[in-house]
Structure formats: C-alpha cells, structure tokens
Scaffold this motif. Sequence first.
Motif, PDB file in Angstrom:
ATOM      1  N   THR A 275      -8.358 -21.973  -4.567  1.00 46.73           N
ATOM      2  CA  THR A 275      -8.325 -20.558  -4.283  1.00 46.73           C
ATOM      3  C   THR A 275      -7.897 -19.763  -5.238  1.00 46.73           C
ATOM      4  OG1 THR A 275      -7.572 -21.354  -2.118  1.00 46.73           O
ATOM      5  CG2 THR A 275      -6.956 -18.809  -2.698  1.00 46.73           C
ATOM      6  N   SER A 276      -8.618 -18.612  -5.454  1.00 47.73           N
ATOM      7  CA  SER A 276      -8.274 -17.455  -6.613  1.00 47.73           C
ATOM      8  C   SER A 276      -7.982 -16.336  -5.675  1.00 47.73           C
ATOM      9  CB  SER A 276      -9.670 -17.300  -7.273  1.00 47.73           C
ATOM     10  OG  SER A 276     -10.602 -16.681  -6.653  1.00 47.73           O
ATOM     11  N   TYR A 277      -7.187 -15.556  -6.564  1.00 46.68           N
ATOM     12  CA  TYR A 277      -6.515 -14.318  -5.976  1.00 46.68           C
ATOM     13  C   TYR A 277      -6.820 -13.206  -6.927  1.00 46.68           C
ATOM     14  CZ  TYR A 277      -3.708 -17.969  -3.682  1.00 46.68           C
ATOM     15  OH  TYR A 277      -3.142 -19.144  -3.131  1.00 46.68           O
ATOM     16  N   TYR A 278      -7.496 -12.120  -6.459  1.00 45.22           N
ATOM     17  CA  TYR A 278      -7.538 -10.899  -7.379  1.00 45.22           C
ATOM     18  C   TYR A 278      -6.170 -10.280  -7.855  1.00 45.22           C
ATOM     19  CZ  TYR A 278      -9.894  -6.712  -9.134  1.00 45.22           C
ATOM     20  OH  TYR A 278     -10.448  -5.804  -9.852  1.00 45.22           O
TER      21      TYR A 278
ATOM     22  N   VAL B 282       0.064 -14.173  -8.345  1.00 44.16           N
ATOM     23  CA  VAL B 282      -1.415 -14.123  -8.269  1.00 44.16           C
ATOM     24  C   VAL B 282      -2.142 -14.671  -9.506  1.00 44.16           C
ATOM     25  CG1 VAL B 282      -1.602 -12.383  -6.486  1.00 44.16           C
ATOM     26  CG2 VAL B 282      -1.487 -11.830  -8.853  1.00 44.16           C
TER      27      VAL B 282
ATOM     28  N   GLY C  97      -0.500 -18.538  -5.838  1.00 44.28           N
ATOM     29  CA  GLY C  97      -0.123 -19.154  -4.282  1.00 44.28           C
ATOM     30  C   GLY C  97       1.150 -19.585  -4.176  1.00 44.28           C
TER      31      GLY C  97
ATOM     32  N   ILE D 244       0.025 -14.439   4.709  1.00 43.70           N
ATOM     33  CA  ILE D 244      -1.074 -14.391   4.240  1.00 43.70           C
ATOM     34  C   ILE D 244      -1.917 -14.298   5.510  1.00 43.70           C
ATOM     35  CG2 ILE D 244      -3.493 -15.236   3.093  1.00 43.70           C
ATOM     36  CD1 ILE D 244      -1.487 -16.180   1.270  1.00 43.70           C
TER      37      ILE D 244
ATOM     38  N   LEU E  60      -6.345 -10.252  -1.033  1.00 43.64           N
ATOM     39  CA  LEU E  60      -6.604 -11.209  -1.951  1.00 43.64           C
ATOM     40  C   LEU E  60      -7.850 -11.712  -2.152  1.00 43.64           C
ATOM     41  CD1 LEU E  60      -3.443 -13.449  -0.608  1.00 43.64           C
ATOM     42  CD2 LEU E  60      -3.408 -11.855  -2.771  1.00 43.64           C
ATOM     43  N   GLU E  61      -8.734 -11.712  -1.457  1.00 38.74           N
ATOM     44  CA  GLU E  61     -10.026 -12.139  -1.621  1.00 38.74           C
ATOM     45  C   GLU E  61     -11.043 -11.641  -0.636  1.00 38.74           C
ATOM     46  OE1 GLU E  61     -11.804 -16.934  -0.963  1.00 38.74           O
ATOM     47  OE2 GLU E  61      -9.696 -16.480  -0.739  1.00 38.74           O
TER      48      GLU E  61
ATOM     49  N   ALA F  64     -11.449  -7.156  -2.350  1.00 40.46           N
ATOM     50  CA  ALA F  64     -10.417  -7.938  -3.147  1.00 40.46           C
ATOM     51  C   ALA F  64      -9.822  -6.943  -4.179  1.00 40.46           C
ATOM     52  CB  ALA F  64     -10.856  -9.104  -3.830  1.00 40.46           C
TER      53      ALA F  64
ATOM     54  N   ARG G 152      -8.994 -12.295   3.138  1.00 46.33           N
ATOM     55  CA  ARG G 152      -7.862 -12.750   3.164  1.00 46.33           C
ATOM     56  C   ARG G 152      -6.829 -11.719   2.526  1.00 46.33           C
ATOM     57  NH1 ARG G 152      -6.565 -16.820   0.230  1.00 46.33           N
ATOM     58  NH2 ARG G 152      -5.223 -17.826   1.891  1.00 46.33           N
ATOM     59  N   TYR G 153      -5.757 -11.504   2.997  1.00 45.57           N
ATOM     60  CA  TYR G 153      -4.776 -10.192   2.535  1.00 45.57           C
ATOM     61  C   TYR G 153      -3.527 -10.788   2.638  1.00 45.57           C
ATOM     62  CZ  TYR G 153      -4.985  -8.638   7.267  1.00 45.57           C
ATOM     63  OH  TYR G 153      -5.132  -8.405   8.644  1.00 45.57           O
TER      64      TYR G 153
END
Length: 273
Positions: A2-5, A95, A113, A193, A217-218, A234, A257-258
Amino acid sequence: MTSYYAPKGGLPPQSDLLSGRAIFTPAYAVIPRGVMTDIVTSVFPGWTGARGWVLARPLSGFAETFSQIIMELAPGGGADAPEPDPEAECGIFVVEGALEITLDGAAREMRPGDYAYLPPACGYSVRNRGEGVSRFHWIRKSYEPASGLGAPDPIFTSESEVAPTPMPDTAGAWSTTRFAPPEDLRHDMHVTIVNLEPGGVIPFAETHVMEHGLYVLEGKGVYRLNDDWVEVEAGDFMWLRAFCPQACYAGGPGRFRYLLYKDVNRLPKLRAL
C-alpha cells in the motif's frame, strides 16, 4: 504494498492558470493537493529540520475540536517535546519514510501505515532517524475527560495489523480500519481509514454532530458535501463542520481510501464555549 500520498512542496510554474479546486464554504472546505506548496508551510517552536502543512485548526463558527497537520521531517529532524499543551491528545499516522517515537524511555520505529495514539501529558518525543524525509499526519485534540474514566492508554499499531470491518450489507465494498476499539469510551476521538472498493458507495447523506477531517490516501472519488458534488483525489483534504451532509462513491479503477478524524463518545455541552 500500500502506498500513501504525501505532499512534496515546491511551487507551480508561472504559466499555470490561477483556477483550481480549492473551496471554502460555511459547511465545508476542500484543500486540493496542489495547494500544498512551499509558501504555505509553517515552522514550529521546539522543532528542528521540520515544517508542516496546517490543514485544520479550531475555528469559531466552523469545526472547533481538532487540528490536523502534515509534518515533514528532514533526516535528524524532530522535537524532544513536540506537544506544548498538557491537555492535548494526538494521533500520528506515517505516510512516508521512517519516524521514531520515544515514550517512557522506549523508542519505537514507525513506518508508512503505522499509527500511534498518545494520551495527554505523556511526554513523548519524535525524531527522523532515517536517511530520507519522513512525512506524517499529526492530529491533535484537547482531551475531554469523562467521569469515572481515565485517559486512554497509548496505542502503537499499523494498518497491516488491523483487519478492516466491513459495513453491513456491502459485501466488503465499504469498510473501516479502526485503530482504537469503538467500545472503549475513554476515547473522545477516533482516527480511522475508510476503504471503498471500485464502485463502493456511502449511499445516504450522513448528517450528524461529529466534525471530520478527511485526507485522501489513495485513489479518487466523488464526494457529496452539503449541496455540492466534488471530485477529490489522493492528497486532497476535506474539512467538514458538524451537520454537513456527506456521501461519496469511489470514482476510479482502484480503491478510494481516506484517513478520517471524528470526535466521539461525549455528551454535548449545554453552554456555548
């Protein structure tokens, strides 16, 4: 993975148009990711190698319970006593990069995360011991004690350690990752989340007393805010005052996702502050 902005700063070119997606109304605000440039960062006393994008702060007549900041730490940056308010609790969600949080003499390494809840007056410190920049959300609230209940214990956990809770009758298209037990009434704020799979929807206009901060987030989605439908992606932040009607649907090929803040578990005060 998972990546987060996370915002990187900089400035747009002089050739860019001045129009954008930023919105501020009496019921809600939208801060698009493109607004998070170098010239709107803040620096704070007691911090070194650090700057922050202040997304929300208590504001009379708007949202009044919380502050949310995206902090950016250079290698070696941090603070030995980041919290000047002895009544403030906080949630920290990483993040990007590595973050070390020290509490009661124990240092804990935080990665993207990972989430920490830190109760009032616990005397924590934060430091970037890594080789790259660290970025994290720092959500602060003045803790409201409840009779017969003490303050919550610290929490150190990660999104990867918490199974999302599916919402009823959604077949998992809409779920919530809860970092604190919902039944623990010591908590007067929740940071969670919200996960929406492609095609997932919040199918009614929520209207309630809780204030919200929502950082995407995504992915991307379309959010109903008061009377308006607003596209978000994102890196965008939405700030909702109490009773602002809200609904949404995932609007892209991937997940939407937020990170969500809300105030919970306390009787309303009967006198205006």
